[in-house]
Design a protein around this motif. Structure first.
Motif, PDB file in Angstrom:
ATOM      1  N   ILE A   1       0.849  -1.187   0.000  1.00  0.00           N
ATOM      2  CA  ILE A   1       0.000   0.000   0.000  1.00  0.00           C
ATOM      3  C   ILE A   1       0.890   1.244   0.000  1.00  0.00           C
ATOM      4  O   ILE A   1       1.767   1.398   0.846  1.00  0.00           O
ATOM      5  N   THR A   2       0.658   2.138  -0.977  1.00  0.00           N
ATOM      6  CA  THR A   2       1.470   3.350  -1.080  1.00  0.00           C
ATOM      7  C   THR A   2       0.672   4.619  -0.776  1.00  0.00           C
ATOM      8  O   THR A   2       1.267   5.660  -0.517  1.00  0.00           O
ATOM      9  N   ALA A   3      -0.652   4.540  -0.822  1.00  0.00           N
ATOM     10  CA  ALA A   3      -1.496   5.696  -0.492  1.00  0.00           C
ATOM     11  C   ALA A   3      -2.877   5.191  -0.122  1.00  0.00           C
ATOM     12  O   ALA A   3      -3.320   4.148  -0.613  1.00  0.00           O
ATOM     13  N   ASN A   4      -3.560   5.930   0.736  1.00  0.00           N
ATOM     14  CA  ASN A   4      -4.865   5.466   1.207  1.00  0.00           C
ATOM     15  C   ASN A   4      -5.722   6.660   1.651  1.00  0.00           C
ATOM     16  O   ASN A   4      -5.259   7.532   2.373  1.00  0.00           O
ATOM     17  N   THR A   5      -6.975   6.679   1.158  1.00  0.00           N
ATOM     18  CA  THR A   5      -7.980   7.636   1.632  1.00  0.00           C
ATOM     19  C   THR A   5      -9.263   6.859   1.886  1.00  0.00           C
ATOM     20  O   THR A   5      -9.315   5.638   1.688  1.00  0.00           O
ATOM     21  N   ALA A   6     -10.288   7.576   2.271  1.00  0.00           N
ATOM     22  CA  ALA A   6     -11.574   6.918   2.534  1.00  0.00           C
ATOM     23  C   ALA A   6     -12.182   6.329   1.275  1.00  0.00           C
ATOM     24  O   ALA A   6     -12.998   5.397   1.347  1.00  0.00           O
ATOM     25  N   THR A   7     -11.782   6.837   0.098  1.00  0.00           N
ATOM     26  CA  THR A   7     -12.385   6.368  -1.149  1.00  0.00           C
ATOM     27  C   THR A   7     -11.409   5.674  -2.093  1.00  0.00           C
ATOM     28  O   THR A   7     -11.801   5.244  -3.186  1.00  0.00           O
ATOM     29  N   SER A   8     -10.146   5.569  -1.701  1.00  0.00           N
ATOM     30  CA  SER A   8      -9.193   4.913  -2.616  1.00  0.00           C
ATOM     31  C   SER A   8      -8.021   4.311  -1.860  1.00  0.00           C
ATOM     32  O   SER A   8      -7.647   4.790  -0.780  1.00  0.00           O
ATOM     33  N   VAL A   9      -7.457   3.283  -2.468  1.00  0.00           N
ATOM     34  CA  VAL A   9      -6.218   2.673  -1.988  1.00  0.00           C
ATOM     35  C   VAL A   9      -5.307   2.506  -3.196  1.00  0.00           C
ATOM     36  O   VAL A   9      -5.726   1.949  -4.224  1.00  0.00           O
ATOM     37  N   THR A  10      -4.103   3.004  -3.102  1.00  0.00           N
ATOM     38  CA  THR A  10      -3.119   2.842  -4.167  1.00  0.00           C
ATOM     39  C   THR A  10      -2.099   1.809  -3.728  1.00  0.00           C
ATOM     40  O   THR A  10      -1.564   1.887  -2.616  1.00  0.00           O
ATOM     41  N   VAL A  11      -1.841   0.837  -4.598  1.00  0.00           N
ATOM     42  CA  VAL A  11      -0.934  -0.253  -4.233  1.00  0.00           C
ATOM     43  C   VAL A  11       0.042  -0.530  -5.365  1.00  0.00           C
ATOM     44  O   VAL A  11      -0.174  -0.133  -6.512  1.00  0.00           O
ATOM     45  N   THR A  12       1.118  -1.228  -5.021  1.00  0.00           N
ATOM     46  CA  THR A  12       2.038  -1.788  -6.006  1.00  0.00           C
ATOM     47  C   THR A  12       1.791  -3.287  -6.056  1.00  0.00           C
ATOM     48  O   THR A  12       1.845  -3.966  -5.018  1.00  0.00           O
ATOM     49  N   THR A  13       1.504  -3.794  -7.244  1.00  0.00           N
ATOM     50  CA  THR A  13       1.079  -5.187  -7.363  1.00  0.00           C
ATOM     51  C   THR A  13       2.211  -6.161  -7.042  1.00  0.00           C
ATOM     52  O   THR A  13       3.379  -5.910  -7.362  1.00  0.00           O
ATOM     53  N   PRO A  14       1.859  -7.296  -6.435  1.00  0.00           N
ATOM     54  CA  PRO A  14       2.828  -8.373  -6.271  1.00  0.00           C
ATOM     55  C   PRO A  14       2.899  -9.177  -7.572  1.00  0.00           C
ATOM     56  O   PRO A  14       2.071  -8.986  -8.474  1.00  0.00           O
TER      57      PRO A  14
END
Length: 250
Positions: free
Chosen positions: A38-51
């Protein structure tokens, strides 16, 4: 929830944004059984780097409130290139080439050295692309970028239109067989030499010299014949024709 993009490389490392509701404080995102970073997170979104992964992975988000419904993410392997329909062309570009292989249906870019062109996807096994203009005469690497990654392996050569500045000797018998030295520029990539439209055998000596053998005339008669040199970039014709000499008769 929604996920964008919903496909990526089997090797992972791609940035993906998951949007929805009640996503704040996400503690984990899984692609199948594999955790993502997880690289960023808000109440409406999560940004991730895929495995890394393969096939179709179900993506879930875990927060203090529980685990979300799953979304599908499609892992795509790196493309494989089998053939390039043309390995050389004009420095100005513009000619269309076909690349065949596998895993090409998600192709988004074809790179010719430092220059990039957008391909047209024909099928998973073929794409077409208009070659971009080159920076200079010479060879460059060709790579294809898809959702699965980038694959190298081909070489494409940019060539200039040839010129013919001189040839010697300037005449020979109508029966052919005269060895003619042709000089000019951009001759190393020569694909054909013709005398009056008839193909002549030739050998490239260097970029400024070709050795050719005049073919016989079509009717055995003498007369002028234009010498034309052709490569992937175009053709050039000598300013004066080669003179075929008729055989003497008594």
């Amino acid at each position: 929830m929604s996920i964008s993009p919903n496909q990526g490389s089997t090797s992972g490392g791609q940035t993906v944004v998951i949007t929805g509701t009640n996503l704040g404080g996400a503690t984990a995102v899984h692609f199948g059984s594999n955790p993502a970073t997880i690289t960023a997170n808000t109440a409406t979104s999560v940004t991730v780097t895929t495995p890394s992964g393969s096939g179709v992975a179900q993506v879930t988000v875990t927060t203090p409130g529980g685990t979300s419904n799953p979304l599908n993410f499609y892992y795509v392997g790196a493309p494989f290139k089998a053939a390039l329909s043309a390995t050389s062309g004009p420095l100005a570009g513009g000619n269309v080439v076909t690349i065949t292989g596998t895993g090409l249906s998600t192709a988004t870019a074809v790179h010719f050295g430092a220059n990039t062109a957008t391909p047209t996807v024909v099928s998973d096994s073929a794409i077409t692309v208009a070659v971009p203009a080159g920076a200079a005469v010479g060879s460059v690497g060709v790579s294809v970028t898809t959702a699965g990654g980038t694959n190298n392996g081909f070489t494409y050569t940019y060539v200039d239109v040839p010129t013919v500045t001189a040839f010697a000797p300037t005449s020979g018998p109508a029966s052919g067989g005269t060895a003619v030295t042709i000089t000019g520029t951009s001759l190393s990539s020569t694909e054909s030499v013709t005398f009056g439209g008839r193909s002549a055998p030739f050998v490239v000596i260097n970029d400024t010299t070709i050795a050719a053998v005049a073919p016989p005339t079509a009717d055995g008669a003498g007369g002028p014949a234009d010498i034309t040199v052709t490569n992937a970039a175009g053709s050039a014709t000598a300013a004066t024709p080669f003179q075929y000499l008729s055989s003497p008769g008594i």
